[in-house]
Design a protein around this motif. Structure first.
Motif, short mmCIF file in Angstrom:
data_model
loop_
_atom_site.label_atom_id
_atom_site.label_comp_id
_atom_site.label_asym_id
_atom_site.label_seq_id
_atom_site.Cartn_x
_atom_site.Cartn_y
_atom_site.Cartn_z
N GLN A 139 7.28 -5.17 -1.12
CA GLN A 139 8.58 -5.12 -0.69
C GLN A 139 8.68 -5.04 0.82
OE1 GLN A 139 11.06 -5.99 -2.98
NE2 GLN A 139 9.12 -6.41 -4.35
N ARG A 140 9.73 -5.54 1.39
CA ARG A 140 10.29 -5.45 2.79
C ARG A 140 10.22 -3.57 3.03
NH1 ARG A 140 14.42 -8.28 1.21
NH2 ARG A 140 14.07 -10.86 1.38
N GLY A 141 9.60 -3.36 4.20
CA GLY A 141 9.63 -1.98 4.54
C GLY A 141 8.21 -1.20 4.29
N GLU A 142 7.51 -1.68 3.15
CA GLU A 142 6.41 -1.10 2.87
C GLU A 142 5.30 -1.00 3.80
OE1 GLU A 142 7.20 -1.09 -2.00
OE2 GLU A 142 5.80 -2.32 -1.18
N VAL A 143 4.26 -0.12 3.74
CA VAL A 143 3.14 0.26 4.91
C VAL A 143 2.07 -0.37 3.68
CG1 VAL A 143 1.81 1.05 6.16
CG2 VAL A 143 4.15 1.70 6.25
N MET A 144 1.31 -1.35 4.29
CA MET A 144 0.21 -2.02 3.29
C MET A 144 -1.07 -2.11 4.17
SD MET A 144 0.55 -5.96 1.54
CE MET A 144 0.71 -6.78 3.02
N VAL A 145 -2.16 -2.11 3.14
CA VAL A 145 -3.52 -2.39 3.84
C VAL A 145 -3.81 -3.69 3.29
CG1 VAL A 145 -5.85 -1.25 3.80
CG2 VAL A 145 -3.86 0.14 4.10
N ASP A 153 -10.53 -12.28 9.96
CA ASP A 153 -12.05 -11.69 9.70
C ASP A 153 -11.88 -10.98 8.45
OD1 ASP A 153 -14.45 -10.57 9.42
OD2 ASP A 153 -14.88 -9.64 11.41
N PRO A 154 -11.85 -11.24 7.40
CA PRO A 154 -11.68 -10.60 5.87
C PRO A 154 -12.63 -9.39 5.86
CG PRO A 154 -11.70 -12.83 5.34
CD PRO A 154 -12.22 -12.61 6.95
N SER A 155 -13.53 -9.01 6.60
CA SER A 155 -14.50 -7.96 6.58
C SER A 155 -13.79 -6.69 7.13
CB SER A 155 -15.81 -8.10 7.31
OG SER A 155 -15.54 -8.29 8.89
N MET A 156 -12.73 -6.81 8.15
CA MET A 156 -12.02 -5.93 8.78
C MET A 156 -10.75 -5.32 7.79
SD MET A 156 -12.24 -7.12 12.54
CE MET A 156 -11.56 -5.71 13.04
N ASP A 157 -10.35 -4.19 7.55
CA ASP A 157 -8.96 -3.75 7.12
C ASP A 157 -8.19 -3.55 8.10
OD1 ASP A 157 -10.01 -4.00 4.30
OD2 ASP A 157 -10.98 -2.12 4.62
N TYR A 158 -6.79 -4.08 7.62
CA TYR A 158 -5.59 -3.86 8.74
C TYR A 158 -4.48 -3.01 7.79
CZ TYR A 158 -6.73 -6.51 12.88
OH TYR A 158 -7.04 -7.21 14.32
N ILE A 159 -3.79 -2.44 8.69
CA ILE A 159 -2.72 -1.77 8.23
C ILE A 159 -1.39 -2.02 9.17
CG2 ILE A 159 -3.06 0.41 9.38
CD1 ILE A 159 -1.83 1.98 6.76
N LYS A 160 -0.35 -2.50 8.23
CA LYS A 160 0.77 -2.82 9.24
C LYS A 160 2.13 -2.74 8.02
CE LYS A 160 -1.45 -4.66 12.51
NZ LYS A 160 -1.67 -3.90 13.80
N ARG A 161 3.32 -2.84 8.53
CA ARG A 161 4.56 -2.96 7.50
C ARG A 161 4.85 -4.09 7.27
NH1 ARG A 161 7.66 1.56 6.84
NH2 ARG A 161 6.91 2.49 8.69
N ASP A 184 -1.77 -13.35 -0.40
CA ASP A 184 -1.77 -12.37 -1.49
C ASP A 184 -3.16 -11.97 -1.83
OD1 ASP A 184 -0.08 -11.05 -3.84
OD2 ASP A 184 -1.82 -12.41 -4.86
N GLN A 185 -4.07 -12.69 -1.73
CA GLN A 185 -5.65 -12.35 -2.02
C GLN A 185 -6.10 -11.63 -0.96
OE1 GLN A 185 -4.20 -15.56 -1.66
NE2 GLN A 185 -5.92 -16.70 -0.34
N ASN A 186 -5.45 -11.28 0.12
CA ASN A 186 -5.94 -10.35 1.17
C ASN A 186 -5.62 -8.90 0.94
OD1 ASN A 186 -6.83 -12.88 2.20
ND2 ASN A 186 -6.99 -11.87 4.15
N ILE A 187 -4.51 -8.65 0.03
CA ILE A 187 -3.86 -7.36 -0.16
C ILE A 187 -4.97 -6.41 -0.69
CG2 ILE A 187 -2.21 -6.09 -1.25
CD1 ILE A 187 -0.47 -8.41 -1.32
N VAL A 188 -4.89 -4.94 -0.05
CA VAL A 188 -5.70 -4.13 -0.70
C VAL A 188 -4.98 -2.95 -1.55
CG1 VAL A 188 -7.31 -2.30 -0.02
CG2 VAL A 188 -7.45 -4.40 1.33
N GLY A 189 -3.92 -2.56 -0.69
CA GLY A 189 -2.94 -1.77 -1.54
C GLY A 189 -1.75 -1.20 -0.54
N LYS A 190 -1.20 -0.27 -1.10
CA LYS A 190 0.07 0.35 -0.46
C LYS A 190 -0.26 1.79 0.07
CE LYS A 190 4.76 2.03 -1.11
NZ LYS A 190 5.96 2.23 -2.29
N ALA A 191 -0.16 2.05 1.34
CA ALA A 191 -0.32 3.32 2.01
C ALA A 191 0.88 4.06 1.70
CB ALA A 191 -0.29 3.07 3.54
N PHE A 192 0.29 5.58 1.15
CA PHE A 192 1.33 6.36 0.64
C PHE A 192 1.56 7.80 1.10
CE2 PHE A 192 -2.18 6.75 -2.27
CZ PHE A 192 -1.86 8.41 -2.83
#
Length: 268
Positions: A105-111, A117-125, A243-251
């Protein structure tokens, strides 16, 4: 380093040795005798590796924040926890979704895995979901042609690596059900550095100029931005998050060696 793959390999090795000992090797030992070290060690480690692998793959995974792109929400050195099942249950390593649970959803922080480069994890909103029209012009974010509310929140200063002192202005944005702080550098004239924009899939959905850009988020993709708006490499530059790049929601922040007061803070 692909830690999930390493964990899977260790799990398969130790599990195979434990199974081999249970079905075959123990028959060649006297009752009560232990097996050789190369059997006993894997047997001992297998349950531990199995528990850790399942926890990290399906429930919660820890991450460390390496950069300042999410300041002031997340600081360099924060250790965070990511919910792995909020956005669906995925097959470990292959990251294939097995079951849908919730959509980002809009506003959530996602990893997520960095699209370049899919070997790297990013975190953004997340600021845009499929079908949204995202505009960022003159430092103002708009979603579907509606400006996102920004409330001035004073000044914010921090020190970058290399002891560079950075002055910014803080604003509270309201997006969806989320209220969070973002930083705008008044000394940075442009909303985007056009020279840094890469060719990315669905680039035709975007239009850029000196004042900013407008993008329409394609199906199955998301638009993500850092809270430190003038110091973030995000969807403005490398495109949409599939969508296939999503790891999860930072909480939650679970540790920070430099500031113990941050331990236990929820991520807004």
């Amino acid at each position: 380093m692909n830690f999930p793959l390493i964990m899977l390999i260790l799990l398969l090795i130790t599990g195979s040795i434990a199974l081999l000992d249970r079905t075959v090797l123990h028959r060649h030992r006297a009752p009560g005798d232990q097996g050789p070290w190369w059997v006993e060690y894997p047997k001992s480690f297998f349950p531990v590796i199995l528990v850790v692998f399942c926890l990290r793959s399906f429930l919660v995974e820890p991450f460390k924040i390496p950069s300042g792109s999410m300041i002031p929400t997340l600081l360099v050195g924060d250790f965070i926890l990511v919910n792995k099942y909020t956005y669906g249950i995925r097959l470990p390593v292959a990251n294939v979704k097995l079951m849908d649970i919730n959509s980002p959803q809009r506003g959530e922080v996602m990893v997520f895995r960095y699209p370049v480069d899919p070997s790297m994890d990013y975190i953004k909103r997340i600021v845009g979901i499929p079908g949204d029209i995202i505009t960022y012009r003159d430092k103002q974010l708009s979603v579907n042609n509606v400006p996102v509310r920004m409330e001035p929140n004073g000044e914010y200063t921090y020190v970058e690596s290399g002891l560079k002192f950075v002055y910014s202005r803080s604003y509270t944005e309201s997006l969806g059900n989320h209220r969070y702080n973002v930083l705008i550098n008044p000394l940075e004239e442009h909303s985007i550095q056009l020279g840094g924009v890469l060719p990315f899939p669905h680039h035709e959905n975007c239009s850029y100029n000196d004042r900013g850009f407008t993008c329409k988020v394609p199906p199955g993709n998301y638009f993500a931005m850092g809270d430190n708006r003038d110091s973030s490499s995000d969807s403005r530059y490398w495109g949409f998050v599939p969508d296939q790049n999503i790891v999860g929601k930072a909480f939650m922040i679970w540790w920070n060696f430099s500031d113990l007061k941050r331990i236990g803070l929820s991520i807004k």
